[in-house]
Motif scaffolding. Structure first.
Motif, PDB file in Angstrom:
ATOM      1  N   ILE A 112      32.877  -5.261   9.934  1.00 27.28           N
ATOM      2  CA  ILE A 112      33.091  -5.711  11.321  1.00 27.28           C
ATOM      3  C   ILE A 112      34.616  -6.411  11.305  1.00 27.28           C
ATOM      4  N   ILE A 113      35.147  -6.571  12.226  1.00 22.46           N
ATOM      5  CA  ILE A 113      36.460  -7.268  12.342  1.00 22.46           C
ATOM      6  C   ILE A 113      36.096  -8.690  12.756  1.00 22.46           C
ATOM      7  N   GLN A 114      36.594  -9.822  12.126  1.00 24.40           N
ATOM      8  CA  GLN A 114      36.373 -11.135  12.378  1.00 24.40           C
ATOM      9  C   GLN A 114      37.642 -11.985  12.490  1.00 24.40           C
ATOM     10  N   VAL A 115      37.669 -12.729  13.500  1.00 25.43           N
ATOM     11  CA  VAL A 115      38.864 -13.746  13.378  1.00 25.43           C
ATOM     12  C   VAL A 115      38.060 -15.346  12.916  1.00 25.43           C
ATOM     13  N   PRO A 116      38.825 -15.713  11.893  1.00 24.13           N
ATOM     14  CA  PRO A 116      38.336 -17.194  11.515  1.00 24.13           C
ATOM     15  C   PRO A 116      38.549 -18.072  12.721  1.00 24.13           C
ATOM     16  N   PRO A 117      37.622 -19.251  12.569  1.00 23.14           N
ATOM     17  CA  PRO A 117      38.049 -20.246  13.518  1.00 23.14           C
ATOM     18  C   PRO A 117      39.264 -21.059  13.658  1.00 23.14           C
ATOM     19  N   ILE A 141      45.853 -16.675  14.210  1.00 22.04           N
ATOM     20  CA  ILE A 141      45.090 -16.391  12.977  1.00 22.04           C
ATOM     21  C   ILE A 141      45.008 -14.590  12.913  1.00 22.04           C
ATOM     22  N   ASN A 142      45.327 -14.084  11.895  1.00 22.23           N
ATOM     23  CA  ASN A 142      45.073 -12.860  11.887  1.00 22.23           C
ATOM     24  C   ASN A 142      43.857 -12.391  11.888  1.00 22.23           C
ATOM     25  N   GLU A 143      43.084 -11.241  12.386  1.00 24.32           N
ATOM     26  CA  GLU A 143      41.720 -10.847  12.204  1.00 24.32           C
ATOM     27  C   GLU A 143      41.729 -10.130  10.841  1.00 24.32           C
ATOM     28  N   ARG A 144      40.540 -10.087  10.444  1.00 24.55           N
ATOM     29  CA  ARG A 144      40.150  -9.685   8.899  1.00 24.55           C
ATOM     30  C   ARG A 144      38.857  -8.849   9.038  1.00 24.55           C
ATOM     31  N   GLU A 145      38.750  -7.907   8.234  1.00 21.90           N
ATOM     32  CA  GLU A 145      37.728  -6.819   7.680  1.00 21.90           C
ATOM     33  C   GLU A 145      36.635  -7.688   6.834  1.00 21.90           C
ATOM     34  N   VAL A 146      35.497  -7.970   7.266  1.00 14.37           N
ATOM     35  CA  VAL A 146      34.437  -8.359   6.377  1.00 14.37           C
ATOM     36  C   VAL A 146      33.274  -7.644   6.379  1.00 14.37           C
ATOM     37  N   ILE A 147      32.454  -7.806   5.543  1.00 17.06           N
ATOM     38  CA  ILE A 147      31.226  -7.208   5.312  1.00 17.06           C
ATOM     39  C   ILE A 147      30.034  -7.690   5.932  1.00 17.06           C
ATOM     40  N   THR A 166      23.489 -12.048   4.557  1.00 22.04           N
ATOM     41  CA  THR A 166      23.999 -11.656   3.183  1.00 22.04           C
ATOM     42  C   THR A 166      25.332 -11.055   3.735  1.00 22.04           C
ATOM     43  N   CYS A 167      26.806 -11.396   2.829  1.00 21.77           N
ATOM     44  CA  CYS A 167      27.958 -11.115   3.421  1.00 21.77           C
ATOM     45  C   CYS A 167      28.898 -11.013   2.388  1.00 21.77           C
ATOM     46  N   SER A 168      30.042 -10.536   2.841  1.00 25.36           N
ATOM     47  CA  SER A 168      31.333 -10.562   1.543  1.00 25.36           C
ATOM     48  C   SER A 168      32.053 -11.590   1.644  1.00 25.36           C
ATOM     49  N   LYS A 169      32.942 -11.830   0.581  1.00 25.16           N
ATOM     50  CA  LYS A 169      33.800 -12.683   0.565  1.00 25.16           C
ATOM     51  C   LYS A 169      34.644 -12.890   1.901  1.00 25.16           C
ATOM     52  N   GLY A 170      34.983 -14.041   2.267  1.00 19.56           N
ATOM     53  CA  GLY A 170      35.983 -14.205   3.573  1.00 19.56           C
ATOM     54  C   GLY A 170      35.320 -14.320   4.669  1.00 19.56           C
ATOM     55  N   ILE A 173      30.500 -17.723   8.525  1.00 24.02           N
ATOM     56  CA  ILE A 173      29.339 -17.723   9.684  1.00 24.02           C
ATOM     57  C   ILE A 173      29.441 -18.294  10.842  1.00 24.02           C
ATOM     58  N   ARG A 174      30.598 -19.289  10.913  1.00 26.57           N
ATOM     59  CA  ARG A 174      30.712 -19.794  12.509  1.00 26.57           C
ATOM     60  C   ARG A 174      31.406 -18.854  13.362  1.00 26.57           C
ATOM     61  N   SER A 175      32.171 -18.005  12.914  1.00 31.05           N
ATOM     62  CA  SER A 175      32.687 -17.020  13.662  1.00 31.05           C
ATOM     63  C   SER A 175      31.693 -15.943  14.191  1.00 31.05           C
ATOM     64  N   LEU A 176      30.556 -15.625  13.018  1.00 33.00           N
ATOM     65  CA  LEU A 176      29.593 -14.553  13.375  1.00 33.00           C
ATOM     66  C   LEU A 176      28.747 -15.345  14.518  1.00 33.00           C
ATOM     67  N   CYS A 177      28.447 -16.545  14.402  1.00 29.68           N
ATOM     68  CA  CYS A 177      27.547 -17.125  15.573  1.00 29.68           C
ATOM     69  C   CYS A 177      28.082 -16.831  16.799  1.00 29.68           C
ATOM     70  N   THR A 178      29.470 -17.461  16.870  1.00 25.90           N
ATOM     71  CA  THR A 178      30.242 -17.369  18.067  1.00 25.90           C
ATOM     72  C   THR A 178      30.292 -15.951  18.414  1.00 25.90           C
ATOM     73  N   ASP A 179      30.553 -14.978  17.737  1.00 27.98           N
ATOM     74  CA  ASP A 179      30.533 -13.685  18.197  1.00 27.98           C
ATOM     75  C   ASP A 179      29.306 -13.136  18.869  1.00 27.98           C
ATOM     76  N   ILE A 180      28.026 -13.357  18.209  1.00 23.13           N
ATOM     77  CA  ILE A 180      26.784 -13.062  18.619  1.00 23.13           C
ATOM     78  C   ILE A 180      26.531 -13.639  20.042  1.00 23.13           C
ATOM     79  N   GLY A 181      27.088 -14.953  19.824  1.00 23.82           N
ATOM     80  CA  GLY A 181      26.560 -15.594  21.307  1.00 23.82           C
ATOM     81  C   GLY A 181      27.346 -14.918  22.393  1.00 23.82           C
TER      82      GLY A 181
END
Length: 290
Positions: A112-117, A141-147, A166-170, A173-181
């Protein structure tokens, strides 16, 4: 003093606070952590001491597992409960049922593509993003690919839900929760986080700060090679100078390994010397550990 302590980081301390505590307690200069945990989070934080600091990057690359709580109905500027809510009134989440929630969380599995807080330790033009954010500057902040290898719903009791991720380095989880919301349409923020595993290190074999002492270090410190999830390669002592000087050397059992596979190099019978990489029938020394 060389080795790794699997520290159970308490909430309220930064990862660097833990490093400083270990330095003071053990009177050791070379100490490093293996992946930042938010100050409000708790959980597994392997701390490398002495020559073990040379493998920090290898441990950081391991898969990580977290348990987090989402709270529905709002979003914060920090993406967690410590930030400022962005909506004066919570948004309606009553139409969110278990099936919809499961479908949305499952959609985040894989790459997935994610942007850190903006309130994070990511560097932007040489400065930490949170430093800029505290000055009222919105960092770019640049977006990044994580798994996201897996997401399991542990509980679903609106306005909260618990997930095991369970996820990759980088991965943030805060961004994941926000994106889910955002995808749910009711917004959400992370209200709890614990890291339960990184590589071989788990909550079950972790130690609280009070257990760390000069008297106790031999009992709780782990050998450097234990932390590395790689195959062992035992070689004859005649290759000792090759390893020490960083020169490649041939191996006879090449068929047991894949090309470009990383290995732990031991001089027989059990002296751990380096991390290497298999390439075309040879071993290339990548990191010397002596």
């Amino acid at each position: 003093m060389n080795g790794i302590i699997n520290v159970l980081k308490p909430p309220g301390m930064t990862s660097q606070d833990v490093v400083s505590y270990v330095k003071r307690t053990l009177k050791e200069k070379k100490v490093g952590h293996t992946g930042t945990l938010d100050p409000g989070a708790c959980g597994v934080l392997p701390i490398c001491i002495g020559k073990a600091t040379k493998i920090v990057d290898y441990i950081m690359n391991d898969k990580k597992t977290y348990i987090c709580e989402l709270t529905f109905g709002n979003e914060t500027d920090t993406y967690d409960k410590y930030g400022k809510k962005l909506f004066n009134v919570d948004l309606n989440y009553e139409n969110i049922d278990y099936t919809f929630f499961k479908n949305v969380t499952n959609s985040f599995k894989g790459k997935i593509i994610q942007v850190p807080p903006i309130f994070s330790s990511v560097k932007v033009n040489g400065k930490r993003a949170y430093e800029l954010a505290r000055q009222g500057i919105i960092p770019d902040i640049n977006e990044r690919e994580v798994i996201i290898y897996d997401i399991n719903i542990l509980s679903f009791t609106p306005p909260t839900a618990m997930l095991k991720v369970t996820c990759s380095k980088g991965t943030y989880i805060r961004s994941l929760c926000t994106d889910i919301g955002r995808k749910l349409g009711c917004r959400a923020y992370m209200s709890f986080l614990i890291r339960t595993q990184t590589g071989k290190f788990t909550l079950e074999n972790s130690h609280i700060l009070d257990e760390i002492s000069l008297e106790n270090i031999k009992k709780i410190a782990i050998r450097t090679d234990y932390a590395l999830e790689m195959k062992n390669l035992y070689v004859d002592k005649k290759f000792y100078k090759n390893i020490i000087n960083g020169n490649k050397f041939p191996i006879s059992n090449f068929s047991e390994f894949k090309d470009n596979e990383k290995v732990k190099i031991y001089i027989e019978p059990d002296e751990f010397l380096a991390i290497g990489k298999i390439y075309n029938g040879n071993v290339l020394v990548e990191k010397l550990l002596v």
